[in-house]
Design an enzyme around this catalytic site. Structure first.
Site, PDB file in Angstrom:
ATOM      1  N   HIS A  56      -6.112  -5.883   2.489  1.00  0.00           N
ATOM      2  CA  HIS A  56      -5.189  -4.779   2.750  1.00  0.00           C
ATOM      3  C   HIS A  56      -4.825  -4.772   4.223  1.00  0.00           C
ATOM      4  O   HIS A  56      -5.686  -4.495   5.072  1.00  0.00           O
ATOM      5  CB  HIS A  56      -5.845  -3.446   2.374  1.00  0.00           C
TER       6      HIS A  56
ATOM      7  N   GLN B  11      -5.093  -0.343  -5.148  1.00  0.00           N
ATOM      8  CA  GLN B  11      -5.642  -1.478  -5.898  1.00  0.00           C
ATOM      9  C   GLN B  11      -6.332  -1.047  -7.191  1.00  0.00           C
ATOM     10  O   GLN B  11      -6.220  -1.726  -8.215  1.00  0.00           O
ATOM     11  CB  GLN B  11      -6.598  -2.266  -4.996  1.00  0.00           C
TER      12      GLN B  11
ATOM     13  N   CYS C 186       0.840  -1.192   0.000  1.00  0.00           N
ATOM     14  CA  CYS C 186       0.000   0.000   0.000  1.00  0.00           C
ATOM     15  C   CYS C 186       0.887   1.258   0.000  1.00  0.00           C
ATOM     16  O   CYS C 186       1.816   1.364   0.803  1.00  0.00           O
ATOM     17  CB  CYS C 186      -0.836  -0.108   1.262  1.00  0.00           C
ATOM     18  N   GLU C 187       0.600   2.175  -0.913  1.00  0.00           N
ATOM     19  CA  GLU C 187       1.472   3.353  -1.015  1.00  0.00           C
ATOM     20  C   GLU C 187       1.267   4.327   0.144  1.00  0.00           C
ATOM     21  O   GLU C 187       2.077   5.219   0.352  1.00  0.00           O
ATOM     22  CB  GLU C 187       1.298   4.053  -2.365  1.00  0.00           C
ATOM     23  N   HIS C 188       0.178   4.152   0.874  1.00  0.00           N
ATOM     24  CA  HIS C 188      -0.070   5.068   1.987  1.00  0.00           C
ATOM     25  C   HIS C 188       0.638   4.631   3.257  1.00  0.00           C
ATOM     26  O   HIS C 188       1.050   5.466   4.059  1.00  0.00           O
ATOM     27  CB  HIS C 188      -1.575   5.165   2.275  1.00  0.00           C
ATOM     28  N   HIS C 189       0.728   3.306   3.492  1.00  0.00           N
ATOM     29  CA  HIS C 189       1.268   2.822   4.770  1.00  0.00           C
ATOM     30  C   HIS C 189       2.463   1.893   4.601  1.00  0.00           C
ATOM     31  O   HIS C 189       3.051   1.467   5.579  1.00  0.00           O
ATOM     32  CB  HIS C 189       0.175   2.055   5.544  1.00  0.00           C
TER      33      HIS C 189
ATOM     34  N   CYS D 138      -3.290  -2.720   5.841  1.00  0.00           N
ATOM     35  CA  CYS D 138      -3.412  -1.400   6.485  1.00  0.00           C
ATOM     36  C   CYS D 138      -4.775  -1.239   7.131  1.00  0.00           C
ATOM     37  O   CYS D 138      -4.960  -0.347   7.963  1.00  0.00           O
ATOM     38  CB  CYS D 138      -3.164  -0.275   5.486  1.00  0.00           C
TER      39      CYS D 138
END
Ligand SMILES: Nc1nc2c(ncn2[C@@H]2O[C@H](COP(=O)(O)OP(=O)(O)OP(=O)(O)O)[C@@H](O)[C@H]2O)c(=O)[nH]1
Length: 161
Positions: free
Chosen positions: A114, A86, A45-48, A116
């Site tokens: 996910h 995704q 995940c690019e956020h976490h 996250c």
């Protein structure tokens, strides 16, 4: 640790277009659906920067050009092994197959968990996210789309061998 992260993100060094450039021509004009399902992938995940783990199902309706089937799984990996969301990964896989093979249609469905949201934040284990991208006949013809989706619901003949 560095080697692990090199492996997690080795997709940046892959060119998904290159993976699809060698095609088979002697296929007796085969023009029905080709579907590779249950392609397991691991992404982040690019956020976490925590794992997204799931399966991709990839189908296309060839127009003269048929690709080696492992290359579809390699395209999934080339995009999965990057920082992802995704929806973008689903679209990237379908768009690349569409642009390179120029088939009559492409369908991609991804189901993933996910971490996250399963192991932190909202803490919802057991939740999976489903996304799809339908192009060409898969988008315009409901029979084609239904055929694709119905095969995904059938048990496999190989038993996962
Ligand atoms: N479409 C299709 N592809 C097949 C079939 N059997 C084998 N292949 C694919 O044929 C391709 C041969 O490609 P090559 O690049 O020569 O083989 P390779 O180097 O072993 O490729 P990888 O399997 O990707 O490691 C591979 O992608 C195989 O997965 C088949 O029945 N149909």
């Amino acid at each position: 640790m560095v080697r692990s992260y090199e492996e997690f993100f080795c997709g940046y060094a892959e060119d998904p277009v290159d993976l699809l450039t060698r095609t088979f021509s002697e296929v007796e004009d085969y023009d029905e659906m080709v579907l590779l399902r249950d392609i397991r992938f691991e992404s982040h995940c690019e956020h976490h920067m925590v794992p997204i783990i799931g399966v991709a199902h990839v189908a296309y309706l060839p127009r003269k050009r048929v690709v080696g089937i492992s290359k579809l799984a390699r395209v999934v990996d080339a995009y999965a092994r990057r920082f992802q969301i995704q929806e973008r990964m689903t679209a990237q896989i379908a768009n690349t197959i569409n642009e390179v093979l120029q088939p009559r249609g492409v369908g991609v469905v991804i189901e993933a968990s996910h971490q996250c949201m399963t192991t932190r934040g909202v803490h919802r284990p057991g939740v999976s996210m489903v996304t799809s991208r339908m192009l060409g006949t898969f988008r315009s013809n409901s029979d084609t789309r239904r055929e694709f989706l119905s095969i995904l619901n059938r048990p496999g003949v190989t038993g996962g061998v």
